[in-house]
Design an enzyme around this catalytic site. Structure first.
Site, mmCIF file in Angstrom:
data_model
loop_
_atom_site.group_PDB
_atom_site.id
_atom_site.type_symbol
_atom_site.label_atom_id
_atom_site.label_comp_id
_atom_site.label_asym_id
_atom_site.label_seq_id
_atom_site.Cartn_x
_atom_site.Cartn_y
_atom_site.Cartn_z
ATOM 1 C CD GLU A 155 22.498 -18.993 16.100
ATOM 2 O OE1 GLU A 155 21.279 -18.854 16.003
ATOM 3 O OE2 GLU A 155 23.197 -19.472 15.178
ATOM 4 N N GLY B 39 42.750 -20.378 21.537
ATOM 5 C CA GLY B 39 41.479 -20.896 22.083
ATOM 6 C C GLY B 39 40.519 -21.385 21.006
ATOM 7 C CG ASP C 37 34.458 -28.613 15.320
ATOM 8 O OD1 ASP C 37 33.892 -28.644 16.421
ATOM 9 O OD2 ASP C 37 34.474 -27.593 14.594
ATOM 10 C CE LYS D 164 31.733 -26.028 14.792
ATOM 11 N NZ LYS D 164 33.059 -25.431 14.597
HETATM 12 P P1 NAP Z 1 37.368 -26.021 27.587
HETATM 13 O O1 NAP Z 1 38.190 -24.784 27.513
HETATM 14 O O2 NAP Z 1 38.026 -27.345 27.543
HETATM 15 O O3 NAP Z 1 36.476 -25.901 28.903
HETATM 16 C C1 NAP Z 1 35.669 -26.940 29.393
HETATM 17 C C2 NAP Z 1 35.181 -26.553 30.777
HETATM 18 O O4 NAP Z 1 34.225 -27.527 31.191
HETATM 19 C C3 NAP Z 1 36.274 -26.524 31.846
HETATM 20 O O5 NAP Z 1 36.056 -25.458 32.720
HETATM 21 C C4 NAP Z 1 36.099 -27.870 32.580
HETATM 22 O O6 NAP Z 1 36.402 -27.811 33.958
HETATM 23 C C5 NAP Z 1 34.587 -28.057 32.451
HETATM 24 N N1 NAP Z 1 34.240 -29.480 32.476
HETATM 25 C C6 NAP Z 1 34.530 -30.407 31.531
HETATM 26 N N2 NAP Z 1 34.031 -31.612 31.900
HETATM 27 C C7 NAP Z 1 33.437 -31.420 33.086
HETATM 28 C C8 NAP Z 1 32.754 -32.280 33.970
HETATM 29 N N3 NAP Z 1 32.603 -33.566 33.709
HETATM 30 N N4 NAP Z 1 32.248 -31.746 35.116
HETATM 31 C C9 NAP Z 1 32.408 -30.433 35.384
HETATM 32 N N5 NAP Z 1 33.046 -29.566 34.582
HETATM 33 C C10 NAP Z 1 33.562 -30.064 33.445
HETATM 34 O O7 NAP Z 1 36.290 -26.046 26.392
HETATM 35 P P2 NAP Z 1 35.739 -24.797 25.546
HETATM 36 O O8 NAP Z 1 36.659 -24.498 24.419
HETATM 37 O O9 NAP Z 1 35.340 -23.720 26.471
HETATM 38 O O10 NAP Z 1 34.450 -25.473 24.857
HETATM 39 C C11 NAP Z 1 33.274 -25.700 25.590
HETATM 40 C C12 NAP Z 1 32.156 -26.129 24.644
HETATM 41 O O11 NAP Z 1 31.906 -25.095 23.695
HETATM 42 C C13 NAP Z 1 32.449 -27.387 23.819
HETATM 43 O O12 NAP Z 1 31.241 -28.061 23.597
HETATM 44 C C14 NAP Z 1 32.976 -26.812 22.527
HETATM 45 O O13 NAP Z 1 32.843 -27.707 21.431
HETATM 46 C C15 NAP Z 1 32.053 -25.625 22.382
HETATM 47 N N6 NAP Z 1 32.542 -24.548 21.542
HETATM 48 C C16 NAP Z 1 33.805 -24.073 21.699
HETATM 49 C C17 NAP Z 1 34.248 -23.031 20.918
HETATM 50 C C18 NAP Z 1 35.633 -22.454 21.060
HETATM 51 O O14 NAP Z 1 36.010 -21.598 20.252
HETATM 52 N N7 NAP Z 1 36.406 -22.871 22.044
HETATM 53 C C19 NAP Z 1 33.383 -22.475 19.952
HETATM 54 C C20 NAP Z 1 32.080 -22.997 19.814
HETATM 55 C C21 NAP Z 1 31.673 -24.034 20.612
HETATM 56 P P3 NAP Z 1 37.903 -27.595 34.497
HETATM 57 O O15 NAP Z 1 38.230 -26.168 34.126
HETATM 58 O O16 NAP Z 1 37.807 -27.784 35.956
HETATM 59 O O17 NAP Z 1 38.750 -28.586 33.783
HETATM 60 N N1 HSE Z 2 37.261 -25.917 17.471
HETATM 61 C C1 HSE Z 2 36.179 -25.211 16.867
HETATM 62 C C2 HSE Z 2 36.684 -24.464 15.645
HETATM 63 C C3 HSE Z 2 35.565 -24.272 17.859
HETATM 64 O O1 HSE Z 2 37.903 -24.337 15.492
HETATM 65 O O2 HSE Z 2 35.864 -24.026 14.851
HETATM 66 C C4 HSE Z 2 34.303 -23.617 17.359
HETATM 67 O O3 HSE Z 2 33.272 -24.543 17.211
#
Ligand code: NAP
Ligand code: HSE
Length: 429
Positions: free
Chosen positions: A131, A189, A203, A207
């Site tokens: 989701e 973030g 991105d 979606k």
């Molecule tokens: P982020 O802040 O860059 O965090 C990524 C995390 O994954 C970090 O803790 C990193 O570890 C860990 N990681 C990455 N590669 C790894 C590997 N090879 N082995 C082990 N750990 C690994 O990313 P995020 O914003 O949380 O996003 C995470 C996911 O959610 C992505 O798929 C993104 O597209 C999705 N998403 C994000 C948002 C948003 O608003 N941010 C919204 C919807 C969906 P370290 O901390 O040690 O570097």
């Molecule tokens: N980078 C993405 C955005 C995170 O700004 O919508 C949520 O998928």
């Protein structure tokens, strides 16, 4: 409570989303029994860098070894919030093959390999819930897979990237510069690890691929989606949009026409009265029209730590309930049709075109003639002198085949009376 009413999970990733999921699972601890019939314990958290300080996550649950999670039979649920295609694909595949349930927020992966992973999960009776992969906290995946399936969805139109909506809102309402707005979106973030994915529309394209696959039960991958980002939008474009009663939004569109899927992402002039025009800041919205359901709009926070964690935990609660009721493995969303996807040149749009022209008699007539010869109907023409004394023509067109519009634009660009093609944005209509 029986001991085995505690479902043990592993969290892959402790970044923006992962830290939110860990915090939210703690906040929900006391109510999990009522919400899911059992508790959720995050036994391990996979990270890359074991030395980084992680607020709220105890050091003893951290690991940088995937095998410790894969080979731990107590762990029944894997929550993947690392992002990227690899190693996420390998880890999710191995988890499914090991019979572990999976929740993921990874749109990059699902927009490329979603059908392969869903089929694998279906064969193994494993849950694969995602989701959070589209539009953050907004429930849209489940409606597309379940609630809206009785309707033929004639159009899906959405603002599905929080970063770009935040940037466009700040530029339009506060006159903030593009770079500053992007920096703030990153601090909050919202942006991806590489924000090019946000600002170039990739991105949102991912979606849209996921939503189009679910809505039309036909596999649509990211490379099928036409994408155009917001990097060429200028303050002048924003000025004209406002003058004409529009706002500029980065919009994703998916529809079926003539037995083919149309799926694209690009900036668009949306009239102030359209519901999507009022979707500001990091909010996302998906506007659907179906033959039976009529119009429906889903709106909420599309990005950020807690909104995304909310969607991930919602899935985790569902999976805990499914495990305890021995009900895992119905995922839905499989592509049982094979509909082709149109090329952008085969689709129709209305355009806003901004041209800097020389003051010569007959210029407007020549432009109109090029457009007419290429089947481009002119809707409105507006002429203005800029601060530096140049004449600008702003033209809006009727619905035209994109190929015809491109042909006309190529000829116009070569005309000596046209000094510059300053902007070209599609218009809602
Ligand atoms: P982020 O802040 O860059 O965090 C990524 C995390 O994954 C970090 O803790 C990193 O570890 C860990 N990681 C990455 N590669 C790894 C590997 N090879 N082995 C082990 N750990 C690994 O990313 P995020 O914003 O949380 O996003 C995470 C996911 O959610 C992505 O798929 C993104 O597209 C999705 N998403 C994000 C948002 C948003 O608003 N941010 C919204 C919807 C969906 P370290 O901390 O040690 O570097
Ligand atoms: N980078 C993405 C955005 C995170 O700004 O919508 C949520 O998928």
């Amino acid at each position: 409570m029986k001991k085995d009413n505690v479902i043990k999970a592993a969290l892959l990733g402790a970044g923006t989303v992962g830290s939110g999921v860990y915090a939210l699972s703690g906040m929900l601890e006391d109510e999990m029994i009522q919400k899911a019939g059992g508790k959720l314990e995050i036994k391990k958290v996979l990270v890359r860098d074991m030395t980084k300080k992680r607020d709220g996550i105890p050091q003893n649950v951290l690991t940088d070894k995937w095998d410790e999670i894969l080979n731990d039979d107590e762990i029944q649920l894997v929550i993947e919030v690392m992002g990227g295609i690899e190693p996420a694909k390998t880890y999710i595949t191995q988890a499914i093959l090991a019979g572990k349930q999976v929740v993921t927020a990874n749109k990059d992966l699902l927009a490329e390999h979603g059908q392969e992973l869903l089929s694998m999960a279906e064969e193994r009776d494993v849950d694969l819930q995602f989701e959070a992969a589209v539009a953050g906290a907004i429930p849209i995946i489940r409606p597309l897979k379940q609630n809206m399936t009785a309707s033929l969805l004639t159009e899906i139109m959405g603002i599905v990237n929080g970063t770009t909506n935040y940037i466009l809102t700040k530029m339009a309402e506060e006159g903030m510069g593009y770079e500053e707005a992007l920096e703030k979106a990153t601090e909050l973030g919202y942006a991806e690890a590489d924000p090019t994915a946000d600002v170039e529309g990739y991105d949102a394209g991912r979606k849209m691929a996921i939503m189009a696959s679910l809505a039309y039960n036909s596999e649509v991958v990211f490379s099928d989606v036409y994408t155009e980002g917001i990097t060429k939008i200028t303050a002048e474009d924003m000025y004209y949009a406002k003058e004409f009663g529009y706002v500029i939004k980065l919009v994703g569109i998916a529809k079926v026409d003539d037995g083919k899927i149309e799926v694209k992402v690009h900036p668009m002039l949306i009239p102030n009265h359209h519901p999507l025009a009022s979707v500001r800041d990091s909010f996302n919205a998906v506007f659907l029209h179906g033959d039976a359901c009529d119009d429906a709009m889903f709106m909420g926070r599309g990005a950020g730590k807690m909104p995304t964690a909310s969607a991930v935990m919602g899935d985790a609660i569902t999976v805990v309930r499914n495990i305890l009721h021995d009900n895992c493995g119905w995922n839905g969303g499989l592509a049982y049709k094979k509909m082709p996807v149109k090329k952008i040149e085969e689709t129709k749009s209305r355009f806003f075109l901004r041209l800097r022209v020389s003051e010569r008699p007959g210029t407007l007539a020549n432009i109109a003639s090029v457009m007419g010869n290429n089947d481009v109907m002119i809707d409105q023409v507006y002429s203005k002198y800029t601060k530096d004394g140049a004449q600008e023509l702003v033209i809006t067109t009727g619905f035209v085949l994109e190929q015809d519009f491109n042909n006309a634009l190529m000829i116009l660009s070569g005309m000596s009376a046209i000094k510059e093609v300053c902007g070209r944005i599609r218009v809602y209509g």
